[in-house]
Write an enzyme that holds these catalytic residues in place. Structure first.
Site, PDB file in Angstrom:
ATOM      1  N   SER A  56      -4.846   3.315  -4.137  1.00 15.75           N
ATOM      2  CA  SER A  56      -5.991   3.957  -4.756  1.00 15.75           C
ATOM      3  C   SER A  56      -7.257   3.229  -4.339  1.00 15.75           C
ATOM      4  O   SER A  56      -7.281   2.004  -4.302  1.00 15.75           O
ATOM      5  CB  SER A  56      -5.767   3.860  -6.265  1.00 15.75           C
ATOM      6  OG  SER A  56      -6.685   4.642  -6.920  1.00 15.75           O
ATOM      7  N   SER A 101      -9.816  -1.565  -4.978  1.00 18.96           N
ATOM      8  CA  SER A 101      -8.658  -0.779  -4.554  1.00 18.96           C
ATOM      9  C   SER A 101      -7.411  -1.376  -5.216  1.00 18.96           C
ATOM     10  O   SER A 101      -7.481  -2.455  -5.817  1.00 18.96           O
ATOM     11  CB  SER A 101      -8.539  -0.840  -3.034  1.00 18.96           C
ATOM     12  OG  SER A 101      -7.479  -0.040  -2.580  1.00 18.96           O
ATOM     13  N   LYS A 102      -6.304  -0.697  -5.137  1.00 17.37           N
ATOM     14  CA  LYS A 102      -5.041  -1.259  -5.654  1.00 17.37           C
ATOM     15  C   LYS A 102      -3.889  -0.444  -5.103  1.00 17.37           C
ATOM     16  O   LYS A 102      -4.058   0.745  -4.781  1.00 17.37           O
ATOM     17  CB  LYS A 102      -5.022  -1.203  -7.190  1.00 17.37           C
ATOM     18  CG  LYS A 102      -4.040  -2.157  -7.822  1.00 17.37           C
ATOM     19  CD  LYS A 102      -4.606  -3.560  -7.909  1.00 17.37           C
ATOM     20  CE  LYS A 102      -3.607  -4.531  -8.501  1.00 17.37           C
ATOM     21  NZ  LYS A 102      -4.246  -5.839  -8.750  1.00 17.37           N
ATOM     22  N   GLY A 103      -2.720  -1.055  -5.032  1.00 15.95           N
ATOM     23  CA  GLY A 103      -1.551  -0.330  -4.549  1.00 15.95           C
ATOM     24  C   GLY A 103      -0.343  -0.598  -5.430  1.00 15.95           C
ATOM     25  O   GLY A 103      -0.289  -1.626  -6.112  1.00 15.95           O
ATOM     26  N   ASP A 144       0.471  -9.054  -6.021  1.00 20.18           N
ATOM     27  CA  ASP A 144       0.321  -8.765  -7.456  1.00 20.18           C
ATOM     28  C   ASP A 144       1.739  -8.854  -8.047  1.00 20.18           C
ATOM     29  O   ASP A 144       2.622  -9.483  -7.428  1.00 20.18           O
ATOM     30  CB  ASP A 144      -0.314  -7.381  -7.658  1.00 20.18           C
ATOM     31  CG  ASP A 144      -0.824  -7.171  -9.092  1.00 20.18           C
ATOM     32  OD1 ASP A 144      -1.856  -7.768  -9.460  1.00 20.18           O
ATOM     33  OD2 ASP A 144      -0.179  -6.431  -9.865  1.00 20.18           O
TER      34      ASP A 144
END
Ligand code: NAD
Length: 466
Positions: A56, A101-103, A144
């Site tokens: 995202s 952002s992040k996944g 993460d």
């Protein structure tokens, strides 16, 4: 059920009431720019398994965008969007020049062996690299929940295969192993940053008064939730450097409590070996670890996952200070209760920014292709030796060895990393504190943090002509 994304938006909307942004700009800042869903198959154990993942991008007011990748069975698109939004805000607060952002990949990483996990990670990475969702100039992931330097090394290698001529390729991901173009101090960075934030809080008389604390940090106790990367490091640094007493650790399958204090290295060894705290001899085992969140302590540090303090248990928390080392551990309603009870909360978007701060240093190092301090170290040593010689000649006395050694040791890369991190965390803390103390209408520290973040992002959009 608490919705992490809705709650994050509610926190922003609350802060927007105190800023003069137009509705249009406010809406642009809150809205997530894009979320890419990928489903891919991997042949494992003689059959094909299909996995689902997301990347995202919340805000591209600055590029590259930045944010970790989590491997977790409970992850989903909305969670990833909420985490991407938090990344935008935390980068803005500590002045890291990135968008958010992040996944996430929906997987239980512990169900697969290393070789299988490598195959899955590489396939996921290929899908994201193809679309510039992993790229040194566009989007840079990091570890993460459920991922570590190992997965980052696989991702960097996959990028190198797809873009062999990109000289800056290793900057496509941070949190890599040191031997694979990583940076010393990245693994400990988020925990170290939380420590720096707590220290700065204890140097702030106005805030200490609100938390009903004196400034003696070493006389305080704390309870930790989540003995993973962030939780372990913050506990290690607080107990070893600042002599704060760790009295409880909550893990997903039980916790431990000891009023006399817990040695975190020792407890961690037990937990790694047996995957549970059961039968740990140096503390009392508590099967339902959520009970530890209610135990009396001075500081509560949730460092596991989101929504662990909600309207159901916020009324029972008995710490004076909560430091959100995890992302989103307190729901919006839970936060309202804590505010009413005057329990001071240092929010995630300020407290856990240390990881992205040092990721930024790693990215810069990769782009410079030289380690920090390499050029100046010897030169500085020579200058200091000259200075000592001059002082000794002028005074006719020899400088004691212990001082000489201290001066001539030279600065290592880790010293520079920690110094840069400390500076960024203190700066962020001071900006939020100023916002909070100078504007009486701002009801709590979290709102001050969100206001600080959104106004910086708004300014950035202003400069690019939006
Ligand atoms: P991790 O996977 O290393 O550790 C998480 C730990 O929490 C594990 O030990 C896990 O067993 C435990 N846990 C899970 N559910 C729990 C529960 N219900 N009760 C108690 N313990 C539970 O992950 P991490 O990298 O340490 O991340 C922890 C949190 O910090 C996450 O919210 C993450 O988004 C946030 N964070 C991490 C970084 C980073 O650099 N790794 C940076 C910023 C924020």
């Amino acid at each position: 059920m608490n919705n992490f994304l809705t709650d994050t938006t509610r926190y922003v909307n609350k802060a927007l009431k105190y800023s003069g942004l137009t509705d249009g700009l406010a809406n642009k800042i809150v809205t997530c720019n894009s979320t890419y869903t990928v489903r891919f198959g991997v042949r494992l154990r003689g059959e094909i398994f299909t996995f689902e993942g997301w990347r995202s991008v919340h805000s591209e007011h600055m590029e590259p965008t930045k944010g970790g990748i989590r491997f977790d069975l409970a992850t989903h698109a909305e969670e990833v969007e909420a985490l991407a939004a938090l990344m935008s805000y935390k980068c803005a607060i500590i002045n890291v020049p990135y968008g958010g952002s992040k996944g996430g990949l929906r997987i239980n990483p512990y169900e697969w062996d290393e070789k299988e996990l490598e195959k899955i990670t590489r396939r996921f990475a290929q899908e994201l690299i193809k679309r510039d969702l992993i790229s040194p100039s566009m989007n840079v992931p990091a570890p993460d929940i459920g991922t570590s330097s190992r997965e980052m090394a696989w991702i960097a290698d996959e990028y190198r295969k797809i873009h062999p001529s990109d000289i800056n390729g290793s900057a496509c991901v941070t949190g890599k192993p040191i031997s694979k173009n990583g940076l010393v101090g990245r693994e400990e960075a988020t925990g170290r940053g939380v420590q720096f934030i707590i220290r700065e809080f204890f140097r702030s008389p106005e805030l200490l008064k609100l938390a009903k604390f004196d400034n003696n940090l070493s006389s305080k106790t704390f309870i930790l939730q989540g003995l993973g990367n962030v939780g372990f490091h913050v506990s290690k640094f607080l107990t070893e450097d600042d002599k704060v007493k760790l009295i409880g650790i909550a893990e997903h399958n039980g916790g431990i409590y000891n009023e006399e204090g817990i040695n975190v290295e020792h407890a961690k060894k037990h937990f790694i070996r047996y995957k549970t705290f059961e039968n740990y001899k140096k503390a009392t085992f508590i099967k339902d670890s959520s009970l530890l969140l209610k135990r009396k302590c001075d500081i509560l540090i949730p460092a596991a996952r989101e929504n662990v303090i909600t309207e159901k248990n916020a009324g029972d928390v008995s710490a004076n200070l909560i430091v959100e080392a995890a992302n989103g551990p307190i729901s919006f309603k839970g936060n309202q209760i804590l505010n009413r009870r005057k329990i001071f909360v240092i929010p995630d978007i300020l407290a856990n920014g240390g990881g992205v701060a040092v990721s930024y240093f790693e990215w810069v190092k990769n782009l410079r292709h030289i380690r920090f301090g390499r050029l100046e170290k010897r030169r500085n040593q020579i200058q200091i030796n000259n200075l000592i010689e001059a002082i000794e000649t002028m005074t006719g006395k020899t400088m004691p060895k212990k001082f000489k050694d201290k001066f001539t040791d030279g600065i290592e890369e880790i010293d520079l990393v920690r110094s840069g991190l400390d500076d960024m965390m203190i700066d962020g803390f001071q900006n939020v504190k100023k916002e909070f103390l100078e504007n009486e209408k701002i009801p709590d520290f979290r709102t001050a943090a969100y206001k600080t973040a959104i106004e910086k992002i708004a300014l950035s959009y202003d400069y690019i002509g939006l």
